[in-house]
Structure formats: structure tokens, C-alpha cells
Write a protein that holds these residues in place. Structure first.
Motif, short mmCIF file in Angstrom:
data_model
loop_
_atom_site.label_atom_id
_atom_site.label_comp_id
_atom_site.label_asym_id
_atom_site.label_seq_id
_atom_site.Cartn_x
_atom_site.Cartn_y
_atom_site.Cartn_z
N ALA A 16 17.19 -39.09 -117.19
CA ALA A 16 17.59 -37.99 -118.07
C ALA A 16 16.51 -36.93 -118.17
N SER A 17 15.25 -37.34 -118.07
CA SER A 17 14.14 -36.40 -118.24
C SER A 17 13.79 -35.66 -116.96
N THR A 18 14.41 -36.04 -115.84
CA THR A 18 14.03 -35.43 -114.55
C THR A 18 15.19 -34.71 -113.87
N THR A 19 16.27 -34.46 -114.60
CA THR A 19 17.42 -33.80 -113.98
C THR A 19 17.15 -32.34 -113.65
N ALA A 20 16.19 -31.72 -114.30
CA ALA A 20 15.91 -30.30 -114.05
C ALA A 20 15.56 -30.05 -112.59
N GLY A 21 15.00 -31.04 -111.92
CA GLY A 21 14.66 -30.89 -110.51
C GLY A 21 15.87 -30.66 -109.63
N PHE A 22 17.05 -31.02 -110.12
CA PHE A 22 18.30 -30.78 -109.39
C PHE A 22 19.00 -29.50 -109.86
N GLY A 23 18.37 -28.82 -110.82
CA GLY A 23 19.02 -27.66 -111.41
C GLY A 23 19.97 -28.03 -112.51
N VAL A 24 19.92 -29.28 -112.96
CA VAL A 24 20.78 -29.75 -114.04
C VAL A 24 19.94 -29.83 -115.30
N HIS A 25 20.25 -28.99 -116.29
CA HIS A 25 19.45 -28.91 -117.49
C HIS A 25 20.21 -29.48 -118.68
N LEU A 26 19.61 -30.46 -119.35
CA LEU A 26 20.24 -31.07 -120.53
C LEU A 26 19.84 -30.28 -121.76
N ASP A 27 20.83 -29.93 -122.57
CA ASP A 27 20.54 -29.19 -123.79
C ASP A 27 19.90 -30.10 -124.83
N GLY A 28 18.90 -29.62 -125.51
CA GLY A 28 18.25 -30.40 -126.56
C GLY A 28 17.24 -31.39 -125.99
N ASN A 29 16.57 -32.10 -126.89
CA ASN A 29 15.56 -33.07 -126.49
C ASN A 29 16.20 -34.43 -126.22
N ILE A 30 15.60 -35.15 -125.29
CA ILE A 30 16.02 -36.53 -125.03
C ILE A 30 15.39 -37.42 -126.09
N ARG A 31 16.19 -38.20 -126.75
CA ARG A 31 15.69 -39.05 -127.84
C ARG A 31 15.88 -40.52 -127.48
N VAL A 32 14.79 -41.26 -127.49
CA VAL A 32 14.85 -42.71 -127.26
C VAL A 32 14.85 -43.39 -128.62
N ASP A 33 15.91 -44.10 -128.93
CA ASP A 33 16.00 -44.86 -130.18
C ASP A 33 15.52 -46.28 -129.91
N GLY A 34 14.30 -46.55 -130.32
CA GLY A 34 13.70 -47.84 -130.03
C GLY A 34 14.49 -49.02 -130.56
N ARG A 35 15.07 -48.86 -131.73
CA ARG A 35 15.86 -49.95 -132.32
C ARG A 35 17.11 -50.25 -131.49
N GLU A 36 17.76 -49.19 -131.02
CA GLU A 36 18.95 -49.40 -130.20
C GLU A 36 18.59 -50.01 -128.85
N VAL A 37 17.48 -49.56 -128.29
CA VAL A 37 17.01 -50.12 -127.01
C VAL A 37 16.79 -51.63 -127.16
N MET A 38 16.04 -52.02 -128.20
CA MET A 38 15.70 -53.43 -128.36
C MET A 38 16.90 -54.26 -128.81
N ASP A 39 17.84 -53.64 -129.54
CA ASP A 39 19.07 -54.36 -129.92
C ASP A 39 19.83 -54.78 -128.67
N ARG A 40 19.94 -53.86 -127.71
CA ARG A 40 20.66 -54.19 -126.48
C ARG A 40 19.90 -55.23 -125.66
N VAL A 41 18.59 -55.08 -125.58
CA VAL A 41 17.78 -56.05 -124.83
C VAL A 41 17.99 -57.46 -125.38
N ARG A 42 17.91 -57.61 -126.70
CA ARG A 42 18.06 -58.94 -127.29
C ARG A 42 19.48 -59.46 -127.18
N SER A 43 20.45 -58.59 -127.36
CA SER A 43 21.86 -59.00 -127.29
C SER A 43 22.22 -59.49 -125.89
N GLU A 44 21.84 -58.73 -124.88
CA GLU A 44 22.15 -59.13 -123.50
C GLU A 44 21.34 -60.35 -123.09
N ARG A 45 20.08 -60.42 -123.55
CA ARG A 45 19.28 -61.62 -123.26
C ARG A 45 19.96 -62.86 -123.82
#
Length: 413
Positions: A16-45
Motif C-alpha cells: 500500500a505504501s509503494t503504489t505511487a511507483g506505478f502511478g497509483v496514488h492512495l488518498d490519505g495516510n496508510i494507517r496500521v492498526d496494531g490491535r487489528e493486526v495482532m488480533d488476526r495473527v492470534r486468531s489464525e494461529r
């Protein structure tokens, strides 16, 4: 699998942070939600672990004993001081555990091993990863791409499992471009500091001091043997407490005992452990009749980006005058450049006398897939010329392999 879940999240953030190299620009900032990341990691584990537990629970109750086993004699095992079992043959398949160095005792509450990381409910702000092996590189890069400030401190110029100086140098440059990476460091001290730790370490450029929330100790693993009471038997143990055994049959010398998987300290890889488990179980069941282990072609993959892979013979185990090295850079390789995944360097080794393909070490895109093609070629005992007769579609990353093979063929004359 838990580390691969964390890596998948990191890859999503990085993409998501490197799409500009293709000319594809994402509006707004990319936000990583640490709690959601770790929730999925633990759930799938937990989901993956559930399948394993279901398999164990599927063993009929009269063939299964739960508890902690220890030897009290050569053929006698006691389980939780409740059961005393005399066995005609035994398989030791107790796996391994992280090796945490004594220097981390003063900061034990802030020191994690790789398994602990997956219990996080949120991502920390900073970590120092001690160890530049497979686990250290995978976790360090993933955390960095998820927004954590990361320093990886390696030693002895080590970069994962690599042994080829050229590939080591290239991979060091790639990692150092993403996060703070020291491949030649010596830790002087690790002490508590506020809500984290202070680390003082020596590098070729001098002594450095830095502070982090956590230490991730990626300093190797050791076989789970310490509490098995092996000293109560007449098995001959080495300095690490591992019984001397025959690598071909997995039998402990002079005993009807067989060592399988991480417990024997040979190849701590799941696919190798599965092969060893099958042979050890068969040899134990049919003892004294024993079969020999037929090792598949060695294959190692490190799930960084770019990936690192090794197949067949390692560079360090080859005689320089007896081989040629085919080389390809993926920086200008067609399909890799199209996808903006054009970082990588491959060294491919062939025997001068016969042209036989012996092995390869590299960093590059799609290495996990290419590694399988190359390991199959080695197991089929193919020469460089025979491999060049195989089809290569256009445009694909595998064309880079053909470039390396052509380079080797030219050097073979």
C-alpha cells in the motif's frame, strides 16, 4: 505459521505504501492498526493449532497418555509419576525451544522469544532484535514494515543461512536500506531503562547506545531434551546433551531409541522433521529391522522481501577450483522490473568436470517457488545443459534462472 501471518500483514502495508511507483496514488495516510493486526495473527494461529490438537485428540484414548515423560532407565519411562512404561523401542520427538542467552536475565520482563511476539495485543513502538538468523530477519523486517522502529543486531557477518560472500554482501545492503541492521556487532550490556531496555553494543564503527521497548531474542533454538532424564540411561550424550545417534537410521547408538525432528538438532525444518518422524516410527515399530533415511535435496527459504533461498550444496562446502558460478542480477530482469520487485542477486553452482548442477544461494523475488524448481533439478541429477533444454515462458521471473544457467554454461565452455 504465526510469523507468516505477521509477514502477510507487513507485505500488505508495504504494498500500500509503494503504489505511487506505478502511478497509483492512495488518498490519505496508510494507517496500521496494531490491535487489528495482532488480533488476526492470534486468531489464525489458534485456528492452525486447533487442527493439530484435533489430530492428537483423534488418537484413541487407549493409545494415548497425556503427561510429561522422563527416563528412569534405558527402556523405562515414567509419566507424571503416575505411569511406569516399559518399551521395547522409543522415539524421541520432543522438538526444540528458543535459546535465550544469560545476558538477558536482567531484562527478562522485557525480553521476548519469537513465540511471545504473537501474544502481543498491540504493536510496540520499538524493538531490538538480537540475532540475524532466519527468525530475526523475518520478524525484524515485518515489524519494521508495520511501523515499529527496529534494530537487528547480528554477529560474525551472518545474514540468515547464507554462506556465499557475494550474496551476503548484497543482502546486507538491501536490509540496511530498510531498517538499522548490524551484521557484525557484540553486545556489551543490556539493562533496564525506564519502561524499556538500554543496549550498549560494539560495531566496526565504534560503541553505540540505544533504548527500546523490547528485546526480541532470536539467538537460535536448542533441542527439548533437558528434562527427559537421559542421564538416567546409558546413552552417550554430547556436550549439548544430545544422544549420539546414526544419521542414516536415526537410532541412538546401542539403544532401541530413535531421534526425530528438531530434537536431534540436525535439520530444524518441518518437512525434514516429517520425513524423520515417519522413518523413526517405522524403525521403532519394526525394530531390529531398520530402514535408511533418504534425504531429499536440501532447501531453505527465508520469507523476507526479497526472499532468501538456498538449495543443494552450500557455497561454503564447495571447492572453488572445482566449480563455476552462474550469476544473474534481478535488478534489470524483465518481469521483476515490470512488477517493481527488481531487487536480487543469484549465484548458481555447477561442477566443472561434469556440468552437473550442484546448488544455489540467492536473494530475489519469488525465491520460494524458484527454490523448488532448482531443488527438483538437483534431485534429478541434471546438468546445466539439460536444465537449459527445459521450457522457459516469457515474461516470467524464472527467465532470470535461465540467465544464470547460460552464464554458467559459458564458463563451463
Amino acid at each position: 505459521m504465526p510469523s507468516k501471518l505477521l509477514i502477510a500483514a507487513a507485505e500488505a502495508a508495504h504494498t500500500a505504501s509503494t503504489t505511487a511507483g506505478f502511478g497509483v496514488h492512495l488518498d490519505g495516510n496508510i494507517r496500521v492498526d496494531g490491535r487489528e493486526v495482532m488480533d488476526r495473527v492470534r486468531s489464525e494461529r489458534d485456528r492452525f493449532v486447533g487442527f493439530v490438537l484435533e489430530s492428537v485428540d483423534g488418537i484413541p484414548a487407549d493409545h494415548r497418555i497425556r503427561g510429561y515423560a522422563r527416563f528412569v532407565d534405558n527402556n523405562i519411562v515414567v509419566v507424571d509419576d503416575k505411569y511406569r512404561i516399559h518399551a521395547d523401542s522409543i522415539v524421541i520427538a520432543t522438538g526444540s525451544q528458543p535459546n535465550v542467552l544469560p545476558m538477558f536475565e536482567s531484562v527478562s520482563s522485557r525480553t521476548l522469544v519469537n513465540d511471545d511476539v504473537f501474544e502481543w495485543t498491540d504493536l510496540p513502538k520499538s524493538v531490538v532484535v538480537v540475532g540475524a538468523g532466519v527468525i530475526g530477519l523475518e520478524l525484524g523486517q515485518a515489524l519494521s514494515r508495520l511501523g515499529v522502529r527496529v534494530s537487528i543486531l547480528g554477529a560474525r557477518e551472518r545474514v540468515g543461512p547464507l554462506t556465499d560472500p557475494g550474496i551476503i554482501a548484497y543482502s546486507k545492503k538491501v536490509f540496511a536500506g530498510e531498517f538499522h541492521f548490524e551484521s557484525q556487532s557484540v553486545i556489551q550490556s543490556v539493562e533496564p531503562s525506564g519502561d524499556g531496555v538500554e543496549v550498549i553494543y560494539q560495531t566496526p564503527d565504534g560503541i553505540r547506545t540505544d533504548s527500546f521497548e523490547h528485546v526480541v531474542a532470536a539467538t537460535g533454538r536448542r533441542p527439548n531434551l533437558a528434562r527427559l532424564g537421559l542421564e538416567a540411561t546409558s546413552m552417550r550424550l554430547d556436550a549439548k546433551g544430545i544422544p549420539a545417534f546414526d544419521a542414516a537410521t536415526l537410532q541412538v547408538h546401542g539403544h532401541p531409541v530413535f531421534m526425530a525432528g528438531d530434537a536431534n538438532g540436525v535439520y530444524p525444518l518441518l518437512h525434514e522433521a516429517a520425513d524423520e518422524g515417519q522413518l523413526a516410527g517405522s524403525n521403532a515399530a519394526l525394530f531390529p529391522v531398520r530402514s535408511l533415511l533418504r534425504r531429499r535435496t536440501p532447501i531453505t527459504v527465508v520469507f523476507t522481501d526479497p526472499e532468501i533461498a538456498m538449495v543443494g550444496a552450500r557455497f561454503i562446502d564447495l571447492v572453488a577450483d572445482e566449480i563455476v558460478t552462474g550469476v544473474v542480477s534481478f535488478e534489470n530482469q524483465g518481469r521483476s522490473r515490470v512488477m517493481r520487485r527488481n531487487r536480487g542477486l543469484m549465484h548458481l553452482y555447477a561442477e566443472k568436470r561434469t556440468g552437473r548442477f550442484l546448488g544455489a544461494e540467492w536473494m530475489g523475488p519469488a525465491a520460494e517457488h524458484i527454490a523448488h524448481l532448482l531443488s527438483w533439478s538437483i534431485q534429478m541429477d541434471l546438468t546445466v545443459e539439460q536444465m537449459l533444454e527445459m521450457p522457459f515462458y516469457h515474461p516470467v521471473i524464472e527467465e532470470g534462472v535461465r540467465t544464470a544457467l547460460r552464464d554458467a554454461a559459458a564458463k563451463l565452455g
